[in-house]
Design a protein around this motif. Structure first.
Motif, PDB file in Angstrom:
ATOM      1  N   GLN B 121       3.488  -1.589  10.770  1.00  0.00           N
ATOM      2  CA  GLN B 121       3.240  -2.417   9.535  1.00  0.00           C
ATOM      3  C   GLN B 121       2.616  -1.600   8.517  1.00  0.00           C
ATOM      4  O   GLN B 121       2.879  -1.356   7.170  1.00  0.00           O
ATOM      5  CB  GLN B 121       2.920  -3.765   9.666  1.00  0.00           C
ATOM      6  CG  GLN B 121       3.688  -4.735  10.285  1.00  0.00           C
ATOM      7  CD  GLN B 121       4.944  -4.755   9.783  1.00  0.00           C
ATOM      8  OE1 GLN B 121       5.510  -4.434   8.628  1.00  0.00           O
ATOM      9  NE2 GLN B 121       6.230  -4.213  10.571  1.00  0.00           N
ATOM     10  N   GLU B 122       1.383  -0.909   8.999  1.00  0.00           N
ATOM     11  CA  GLU B 122       0.435  -0.411   8.095  1.00  0.00           C
ATOM     12  C   GLU B 122       1.078   0.869   7.492  1.00  0.00           C
ATOM     13  O   GLU B 122       0.868   1.322   6.499  1.00  0.00           O
ATOM     14  CB  GLU B 122      -0.765  -0.188   8.549  1.00  0.00           C
ATOM     15  CG  GLU B 122      -2.059   0.333   7.748  1.00  0.00           C
ATOM     16  CD  GLU B 122      -3.474   0.113   8.471  1.00  0.00           C
ATOM     17  OE1 GLU B 122      -3.653  -0.605   9.527  1.00  0.00           O
ATOM     18  OE2 GLU B 122      -4.265   0.690   7.868  1.00  0.00           O
ATOM     19  N   ILE B 123       1.750   1.586   8.518  1.00  0.00           N
ATOM     20  CA  ILE B 123       2.108   3.122   8.321  1.00  0.00           C
ATOM     21  C   ILE B 123       3.347   2.832   7.253  1.00  0.00           C
ATOM     22  O   ILE B 123       3.634   3.308   6.142  1.00  0.00           O
ATOM     23  CB  ILE B 123       2.693   3.736   9.519  1.00  0.00           C
ATOM     24  CG1 ILE B 123       1.496   4.181  10.419  1.00  0.00           C
ATOM     25  CG2 ILE B 123       3.604   4.970   9.238  1.00  0.00           C
ATOM     26  CD1 ILE B 123       0.586   5.085   9.996  1.00  0.00           C
ATOM     27  N   ILE B 124       4.322   2.004   7.580  1.00  0.00           N
ATOM     28  CA  ILE B 124       5.343   1.525   6.673  1.00  0.00           C
ATOM     29  C   ILE B 124       4.921   1.339   5.323  1.00  0.00           C
ATOM     30  O   ILE B 124       5.295   1.852   4.169  1.00  0.00           O
ATOM     31  CB  ILE B 124       6.016   0.521   7.294  1.00  0.00           C
ATOM     32  CG1 ILE B 124       7.027   1.158   8.467  1.00  0.00           C
ATOM     33  CG2 ILE B 124       7.142  -0.230   6.037  1.00  0.00           C
ATOM     34  CD1 ILE B 124       8.124  -0.189   9.231  1.00  0.00           C
ATOM     35  N   SER B 125       3.770   0.472   5.323  1.00  0.00           N
ATOM     36  CA  SER B 125       3.330  -0.162   3.971  1.00  0.00           C
ATOM     37  C   SER B 125       2.690   1.188   3.131  1.00  0.00           C
ATOM     38  O   SER B 125       2.747   1.330   2.113  1.00  0.00           O
ATOM     39  CB  SER B 125       2.257  -1.208   4.340  1.00  0.00           C
ATOM     40  OG  SER B 125       1.189  -1.321   3.100  1.00  0.00           O
ATOM     41  N   LEU B 126       2.180   1.957   3.899  1.00  0.00           N
ATOM     42  CA  LEU B 126       1.359   3.091   3.150  1.00  0.00           C
ATOM     43  C   LEU B 126       2.586   4.098   2.717  1.00  0.00           C
ATOM     44  O   LEU B 126       2.687   4.651   1.515  1.00  0.00           O
ATOM     45  CB  LEU B 126       0.473   4.018   4.047  1.00  0.00           C
ATOM     46  CG  LEU B 126      -0.878   3.358   4.565  1.00  0.00           C
ATOM     47  CD1 LEU B 126      -1.327   4.137   5.514  1.00  0.00           C
ATOM     48  CD2 LEU B 126      -1.664   3.547   3.203  1.00  0.00           C
ATOM     49  N   ARG B 127       3.683   4.130   3.574  1.00  0.00           N
ATOM     50  CA  ARG B 127       4.862   5.063   3.059  1.00  0.00           C
ATOM     51  C   ARG B 127       5.502   4.283   1.798  1.00  0.00           C
ATOM     52  O   ARG B 127       5.923   5.101   0.978  1.00  0.00           O
ATOM     53  CB  ARG B 127       5.732   5.054   4.063  1.00  0.00           C
ATOM     54  CG  ARG B 127       5.669   6.021   5.177  1.00  0.00           C
ATOM     55  CD  ARG B 127       6.706   6.503   5.889  1.00  0.00           C
ATOM     56  NE  ARG B 127       6.447   6.937   7.220  1.00  0.00           N
ATOM     57  CZ  ARG B 127       7.738   8.156   7.627  1.00  0.00           C
ATOM     58  NH1 ARG B 127       8.644   8.084   7.002  1.00  0.00           N
ATOM     59  NH2 ARG B 127       7.210   8.499   8.754  1.00  0.00           N
ATOM     60  N   GLN B 128       5.627   3.148   1.964  1.00  0.00           N
ATOM     61  CA  GLN B 128       6.243   2.445   0.762  1.00  0.00           C
ATOM     62  C   GLN B 128       5.392   2.689  -0.424  1.00  0.00           C
ATOM     63  O   GLN B 128       6.125   2.800  -1.671  1.00  0.00           O
ATOM     64  CB  GLN B 128       6.474   0.937   1.168  1.00  0.00           C
ATOM     65  CG  GLN B 128       7.635   0.670   1.924  1.00  0.00           C
ATOM     66  CD  GLN B 128       7.789  -0.740   2.231  1.00  0.00           C
ATOM     67  OE1 GLN B 128       6.810  -1.474   2.150  1.00  0.00           O
ATOM     68  NE2 GLN B 128       8.943  -1.047   2.807  1.00  0.00           N
ATOM     69  N   LYS B 129       4.112   2.491  -0.344  1.00  0.00           N
ATOM     70  CA  LYS B 129       3.228   2.718  -1.453  1.00  0.00           C
ATOM     71  C   LYS B 129       3.520   4.060  -2.068  1.00  0.00           C
ATOM     72  O   LYS B 129       3.503   4.193  -3.282  1.00  0.00           O
ATOM     73  CB  LYS B 129       1.840   2.651  -1.026  1.00  0.00           C
ATOM     74  CG  LYS B 129       0.786   2.501  -2.148  1.00  0.00           C
ATOM     75  CD  LYS B 129      -0.669   1.907  -1.596  1.00  0.00           C
ATOM     76  CE  LYS B 129      -1.623   1.944  -2.545  1.00  0.00           C
ATOM     77  NZ  LYS B 129      -3.011   1.662  -2.080  1.00  0.00           N
ATOM     78  N   TYR B 130       3.656   5.253  -1.354  1.00  0.00           N
ATOM     79  CA  TYR B 130       4.065   6.454  -1.693  1.00  0.00           C
ATOM     80  C   TYR B 130       5.378   6.467  -2.370  1.00  0.00           C
ATOM     81  O   TYR B 130       5.378   7.055  -3.500  1.00  0.00           O
ATOM     82  CB  TYR B 130       3.938   7.429  -0.746  1.00  0.00           C
ATOM     83  CG  TYR B 130       3.926   8.919  -0.950  1.00  0.00           C
ATOM     84  CD1 TYR B 130       2.859   9.586  -1.510  1.00  0.00           C
ATOM     85  CD2 TYR B 130       4.784   9.572  -1.148  1.00  0.00           C
ATOM     86  CE1 TYR B 130       2.797  11.063  -2.109  1.00  0.00           C
ATOM     87  CE2 TYR B 130       5.086  10.922  -1.527  1.00  0.00           C
ATOM     88  CZ  TYR B 130       3.994  11.289  -2.129  1.00  0.00           C
ATOM     89  OH  TYR B 130       3.981  12.867  -2.459  1.00  0.00           O
TER      90      TYR B 130
END
Lengths: 195, 195, 195, 195
Positions: B121-130
């Motif tokens: 979740q956290e990784i996906i979330s960071l990627r999405q932010k980017y």
DNA sequence: GATGAATGAGGCTTCATTCAT
DNA sequence: GATGAATGAAGCCTCATTCAT
């Protein structure tokens, strides 16, 4: 080829397909021979009857994928089509092939991480063959004046990168079907070359 | 933060750098804790003092990379620059960062192959932010009329794919330096959006 | 050498002893790493901490045996003894060493069945060193007139063959103890050289 | 015996020969059924038609070797020859047989490493039969006054050990041919018994 | 009789992880 | 904090053996 041999050949392809799909899902290192066999309701031992070892299975599967890709591209190149349509078709087929096979491994990963020696040479050579086809199309387009003057190598790699990346995000984007998506992507990429 | 904590923090970063560079070279599964430790003249045991386990080390390292990337992009976005220049700068910095860190892992690989649960979740979330940053830039460009109307998601992924692919072929192409290459690529990619 | 290192060295020797005794009993191929470890109440993994692989363990153990044998023979050769007594002592010690270590493997088996490359070279070289000592003794005996003129190579191999064979039949013959037996055998073998 | 049976018998012997030669080269455990079959251009499956399992093949092959050896020795013993010449002929034939068959396995290795139960009994029994022949010759020589008084068992084992060791070093010593070498060795060994 | 194919047990080896010192 | 040592699970691979055709 005898019936026996045909059956064996078919089995090999099944195993390769199994390997390919699991590698696409988990990555090469996380894929076990057990996984590959189990998917076909076989035992590990049987897989070793057809392939010398895991590396051999990987090599053969990647080779098959690359050879199929090359066949795809050469078929298109031999057609009588305007250069633009030709390049677009190449892209569309590439993307569709990727999505169908669920693996961008063959074209996407650094081969020296997985191969060495003769295998590496052969894989590199097949990749180059594929790359050269795209380069040729770009060069032809430029020559004939349909394409802008660009650095062939860079643009080819932009195209390959953009296409291979599709499998990373396709599944999560259900709004377009395979073919539509491939069309869209190729349209956008062509803009680099046209106008 | 006490001196002790600062030292520990520094050590952690060193370990992450070591892990990152070896993962970039060999891939995650082929990277052993031994490798990571040896590069720093440490022993495996010590690494476990700083990181719970291998997965933790991977997670923290990817998080760091993503956070750095996000910081990079946000810094640029906060500047007063024409939209075109802004997007180009984003691309240039992204490519240079990739080449410098020698790893496209963070942005390139499918995260669900390596993470699960909260980490995923956290990784996906960071990627999405980017991704959202890029999307925003594209959207702004379109709104302000500088960019063509395009499917944001697709174009963003074309851009990401093309950029992340650079590390697969950069080393073998010594004719241009990092910065020049990044410029070239971003120029070509901008053509998708402009005219 | 630190205490640590001494302990490690001791452990290695224990493992070698364990390997040696099981190889003597079952033969190399029938000996599993599990066997070797279990005998010392260790796990397989631990053995691999001390030895790279099974081959390495075999090599080191054979090397140790040969080096010990060479040390034995050199010690005797450096003494001030009549040539006849010297050769006899060499034989007695050889036989006793064999029976004590319960393995004629080092001197008995064809090395090329178990070693290759550098390892093979080193083993052959050590064996030759041992053989040369015996040859020298025979030659000295002949020169000094105490021994009959014989083909050194053949007689040396008769002696080695007869001695190494002891472990094949010793256990089933309880009537004489180790030392008496060694004496007897060496007495008989000396008759080839004397009178 | 029908023609069919004769053919089968011939095939069995071929397989045994193949097994014997490969075992001589690699050792029993390193010899695979595949190896044995391949040497005769057969498949593994066929070998199992003639032999129950690998152990059976080993047993039959060793039995054959021992029986041949016993036949050799009994033939000589039944001749009218002076005792000295008799024993020498026994030794010469033994050594030549060994070199020809390229295997000292049958007489050289500890049988309990390879056989158990009834097979072990039979092998031991055959070996004893062979040993007893030699013992008998030694005893006769002593009785008749031609040989020194010696411990029969020990001297017999010295002789066997020295002879069986030949295959370990023969190939590397091309100066003498098979027969000459056998003569030399037997001459030297007889010195233990004579004078 | 022969063989291609399949099986499964067993052995080697690696490596993340733990822990006493 | 660091490390040498140990562990055990997991994966690769071999090979004797079986069996349908």
């Amino acid at each position: 080829m005898s019936l026996r041999e045909k059956k064996a050949e078919k089995k090999k392809k099944e195993i390769i397909q199994s390997a390919l799909s699991i590698i696409a899902e988990k990555g090469y290192h996380a894929t076990t021979m057990e996984d590959v066999a189990a998917k076909l309701l076989m035992t590990k031992g049987s897989v070793y009857y057809y392939f010398k070892d895991k590396q051999d299975l990987l090599f053969k599967s990647q080779k098959m994928l690359l050879e199929q890709s090359i066949q795809n591209i050469e078929e298109i190149m031999s057609k009588e089509l305007p250069i633009i349509e030709k390049l677009q078709k190449v892209m569309v087929v590439h993307i569709e092939f990727l999505i169908t096979e669920r693996t961008g491994f063959a074209m996407g990963a650094r081969p020296d991480q997985f191969f060495a020696g003769d295998q590496l040479q052969e894989i590199i050579s097949l990749r180059q063959k594929y790359s050269h086809c795209i380069d040729k199309l770009i060069a032809q387009g430029i020559e004939s004046g349909y394409f802008n003057k660009v650095d062939t190598k860079i643009v080819r790699n932009i195209i390959l990168g953009a296409m291979n990346y599709v499998i990373e995000w396709y599944s999560s984007d259900g709004s377009k079907d395979k073919n539509e998506l491939a069309k869209s992507i190729s349209d956008y990429l062509l803009r680099i070359l046209i106008n």
